[in-house]
Design a protein around this motif. Structure first.
Motif, mmCIF file in Angstrom:
data_model
loop_
_atom_site.group_PDB
_atom_site.id
_atom_site.type_symbol
_atom_site.label_atom_id
_atom_site.label_comp_id
_atom_site.label_asym_id
_atom_site.label_seq_id
_atom_site.Cartn_x
_atom_site.Cartn_y
_atom_site.Cartn_z
ATOM 1 N N MET A 284 -7.214 -6.965 -5.281
ATOM 2 C CA MET A 284 -6.789 -6.708 -6.664
ATOM 3 C C MET A 284 -7.983 -6.382 -7.549
ATOM 4 O O MET A 284 -7.899 -5.534 -8.445
ATOM 5 C CB MET A 284 -6.046 -7.925 -7.210
ATOM 6 N N SER A 285 -9.112 -7.053 -7.298
ATOM 7 C CA SER A 285 -10.310 -6.777 -8.088
ATOM 8 C C SER A 285 -10.789 -5.346 -7.874
ATOM 9 O O SER A 285 -11.161 -4.647 -8.833
ATOM 10 C CB SER A 285 -11.411 -7.765 -7.707
ATOM 11 N N VAL A 286 -10.764 -4.887 -6.628
ATOM 12 C CA VAL A 286 -11.176 -3.507 -6.329
ATOM 13 C C VAL A 286 -10.210 -2.509 -6.966
ATOM 14 O O VAL A 286 -10.632 -1.486 -7.525
ATOM 15 C CB VAL A 286 -11.254 -3.301 -4.806
ATOM 16 N N PHE B 266 -1.265 -8.665 -2.922
ATOM 17 C CA PHE B 266 -2.600 -8.380 -2.426
ATOM 18 C C PHE B 266 -3.500 -9.594 -2.622
ATOM 19 O O PHE B 266 -3.333 -10.358 -3.576
ATOM 20 C CB PHE B 266 -3.210 -7.186 -3.156
ATOM 21 N N PRO B 267 -4.500 -9.764 -1.764
ATOM 22 C CA PRO B 267 -5.500 -10.824 -1.982
ATOM 23 C C PRO B 267 -6.294 -10.561 -3.254
ATOM 24 O O PRO B 267 -6.352 -9.422 -3.743
ATOM 25 C CB PRO B 267 -6.389 -10.726 -0.732
ATOM 26 N N PRO B 268 -6.911 -11.600 -3.819
ATOM 27 C CA PRO B 268 -7.670 -11.419 -5.076
ATOM 28 C C PRO B 268 -8.775 -10.383 -4.971
ATOM 29 O O PRO B 268 -9.020 -9.639 -5.936
ATOM 30 C CB PRO B 268 -8.239 -12.820 -5.338
ATOM 31 N N PHE C 212 0.820 -1.205 0.000
ATOM 32 C CA PHE C 212 0.000 0.000 0.000
ATOM 33 C C PHE C 212 0.861 1.266 0.000
ATOM 34 O O PHE C 212 0.429 2.313 -0.489
ATOM 35 C CB PHE C 212 -0.931 0.019 1.213
ATOM 36 N N ARG C 213 2.060 1.167 0.532
ATOM 37 C CA ARG C 213 2.963 2.317 0.512
ATOM 38 C C ARG C 213 3.344 2.666 -0.921
ATOM 39 O O ARG C 213 3.343 3.838 -1.305
ATOM 40 C CB ARG C 213 4.208 2.008 1.341
#
Length: 210
Positions: A138-140, A133-135, A73-74
């Motif tokens: 990543m979708s978001v 990142f979790p799926p 996120f950084r």
């Protein structure tokens, strides 16, 4: 006796036909930095930077609590903050050139609009390629990136068409315009824009070490 004295012949004066010179038709109502052109300058030079800075601040408050769990996120925030600062800086420069009626103002504004659209594409690619990142996350990210590209395309296309076809823009930035002579810039706008890009990415590398 016949009167043989010749009578003087009188000729009627012929009026000389001069070519009619028509002055160029100029409507003062569509001349100068007013109307939608003024709104575009205010949008780029004042409103858009405020919105971008507000989004950067809100984005940091949203992702900062997840830095420990997801260090990615950084990097994500760095990409968005850097592109936002770059967009705001280039927009302010374009607004200044348009407001002061520089000769290259319209060209620089068009380049800015194209750059904003391609910057949104770069953001979409960057958001889609970040690992770790979790799926669902990543979708978001991909969905938000796609929305950003769509908004950038619509907004940039509309303003680009305005700069291309507006009578006010054409008359205000024409050589010999009744609004007065166009200003000249010692530093080429393209060179100034490239310098601002390099400065922004240098700041990004210094802040985030990537």
């Amino acid at each position: 006796m016949l009167n043989t004295e010749a009578k003087p012949q009188t000729s009627e004066p012929t009026a000389s036909v001069e070519p009619e010179i028509k002055a160029p038709i100029t409507d003062s109502k569509i001349l100068g930095v007013y109307g939608w052109l003024r709104f575009f300058c205010v949008l780029l030079g004042f409103l858009n930077p405020l919105i971008i800075l507000g989004n950067i601040r809100a984005g940091y408050a949203e992702v900062a609590p997840f830095y420990a769990q997801y260090p990615q996120f950084r990097q994500l925030f760095g990409i968005e903050a850097t592109s936002g600062v770059l967009t705001a800086g280039l927009g302010m420069m374009a607004a200044y050139l348009l407001w002061k009626r520089f000769a290259s103002a319209v060209v620089f504004a068009k380049v800015y609009l194209v750059a904003v659209f391609f910057m949104s594409l770069v953001q979409l690619v960057a958001l889609s390629t970040i690992q770790g990142f979790p799926p669902e996350v990543m979708s978001v990210l991909r969905e938000e990136g796609a929305k950003g590209v769509a908004k950038a395309f619509v907004g940039c296309a509309l303003w680009y068409c305005y700069l291309q076809f507006s009578s006010r823009v054409r008359m205000t930035y024409a050589n010999g315009s009744m609004a007065g002579p166009l200003r000249q810039m010692n530093i080429p706008p393209l060179g100034a824009g490239i310098g601002l890009v390099l400065l922004t990415f240098g700041l990004y590398r210094w802040l985030y070490g990537v």
